[in-house]
Design a protein around this motif. Structure first.
Motif, short mmCIF file in Angstrom:
data_model
loop_
_atom_site.label_atom_id
_atom_site.label_comp_id
_atom_site.label_asym_id
_atom_site.label_seq_id
_atom_site.Cartn_x
_atom_site.Cartn_y
_atom_site.Cartn_z
N GLN A 117 0.79 -1.23 0.00
CA GLN A 117 0.00 0.00 0.00
C GLN A 117 0.82 1.28 0.00
N ALA A 118 2.11 1.18 0.17
CA ALA A 118 2.94 2.39 0.34
C ALA A 118 2.87 3.35 -0.82
N GLY A 124 1.45 8.50 -1.18
CA GLY A 124 2.44 7.44 -1.07
C GLY A 124 3.53 7.58 -2.11
N LYS A 125 3.15 7.94 -3.34
CA LYS A 125 4.15 8.16 -4.39
C LYS A 125 5.04 9.35 -4.07
N LEU A 126 4.46 10.36 -3.44
CA LEU A 126 5.26 11.51 -3.01
C LEU A 126 6.30 11.08 -1.98
N LEU A 127 5.90 10.24 -1.03
CA LEU A 127 6.85 9.72 -0.04
C LEU A 127 8.01 9.01 -0.74
N ILE A 128 7.70 8.19 -1.73
CA ILE A 128 8.74 7.45 -2.46
C ILE A 128 9.69 8.42 -3.16
N ASP A 129 9.14 9.45 -3.79
CA ASP A 129 9.99 10.46 -4.44
C ASP A 129 10.89 11.17 -3.44
#
Length: 191
Positions: A117-118, A124-129
Motif C-alpha cells: 500500500q505504500a 504514497g508516491k510523493l513519499l517514495i519520491d
C-alpha cells in the motif's frame, strides 16, 4: 577462534552488500529472516525502537550497501519502521536521518520496499519520491500482494523512481511458501 572467524572461513562467506530490514509486525518475520540470501545482513526491527536510527546504526557497521530491502506491514500511505511511521507529511521530521543513509550506500544503490500500500496513492508516491531525493537511491515498491498463482510466486516491484532492474531478496519458493502456508497469509497485515 571459531570456524567463521578463520581466514579460510571468511574467504568462503559471500560479501555483504545488501541489508534486509524486517518488521516484527509481519506474521512470519522469523521465516523471512532465516531465508534471506547469504549476501544480506538482516535487521529485525523492534516495535518500540526508532527504525530509522536502527537502520543507520546497521548501515554504519557494514561496507557500502547496494540494496536495502524494507519488508514492512501496510500502514496506508506510510512505512512502519519500528516506532516511526514514515509518511510524506512526517518525512521532514526524519530528513536528516535519511540523508545519513546516503553516505553508507554504494553508487547506484536501490531501496526495495515490500509493502502493498505504500505507493498506491499520490501521497504514497510523493513519499517514495522524497525518499529517493534524500537517500540518492533508486526506489522500487511493490504495490500488489505477492502473486502466488504464478509458477514462480513473486512480488512485483511496479512503482519505481527511475529505470532499474531490481532483484528480489527472497527466492520465488520462499514467497510462495510464506503465502501458501498462511505464515504471512495477509501480507502486510499485522498479527
Amino acid at each position: 577462534m571459531t570456524l567463521a572467524q578463520t581466514p579460510a572461513a571468511r574467504a568462503q562467506l559471500p560479501a555483504i552488500n545488501e541489508l534486509v530490514v524486517i518488521s516484527p509486525d509481519l506474521q512470519d518475520n522469523r521465516f523471512l529472516m532465516q531465508n534471506a540470501p547469504p549476501q544480506a545482513a538482516v535487521l529485525r526491527l523492534c516495535q518500540e525502537q526508532n527504525g530509522l536510527a536502527a537502520i543507520w546504526q546497521r548501515l554504519a557497521a557494514l561496507p557500502p550497501i547496494h540494496r536495502i530491502h524494507l519488508v514492512t506491514p501496510s500502514r496506508g500511505e506510510g512505512l512502519q519502521l519500528g516506532s516511526v511511521l514514515l509518511r510524506y507529511d512526517t518525512v521532514p521530521n526524519y530528513a536528516s536521518a535519511l540523508c545519513q543513509w546516503r553516505s553508507r550506500l554504494a553508487p547506484k544503490a536501490e531501496i526495495l520496499i515490500y509493502n502493498d500500500q505504500a505507493a498506491r496513492t499520490e501521497a504514497g508516491k510523493l513519499l517514495i519520491d522524497i525518499l529517493h531525493y534524500l537517500t540518492g537511491a533508486a526506489i522500487a515498491v511493490c504495490t500488489t500482494l505477492p502473486n502466488t498463482l504464478a509458477p514462480t510466486g513473486k512480488w512485483e516491484l511496479d512503482c519505481v523512481t527511475q529505470i532499474l532492474q531490481p532483484e528480489l531478496t527472497f527466492s520465488p519458493a520462499v514467497v510462495t511458501q510464506t503465502r501458501a502456508s498462511k505464515n504471512i497469509s495477509n501480507y502486510g497485515e499485522i498479527n
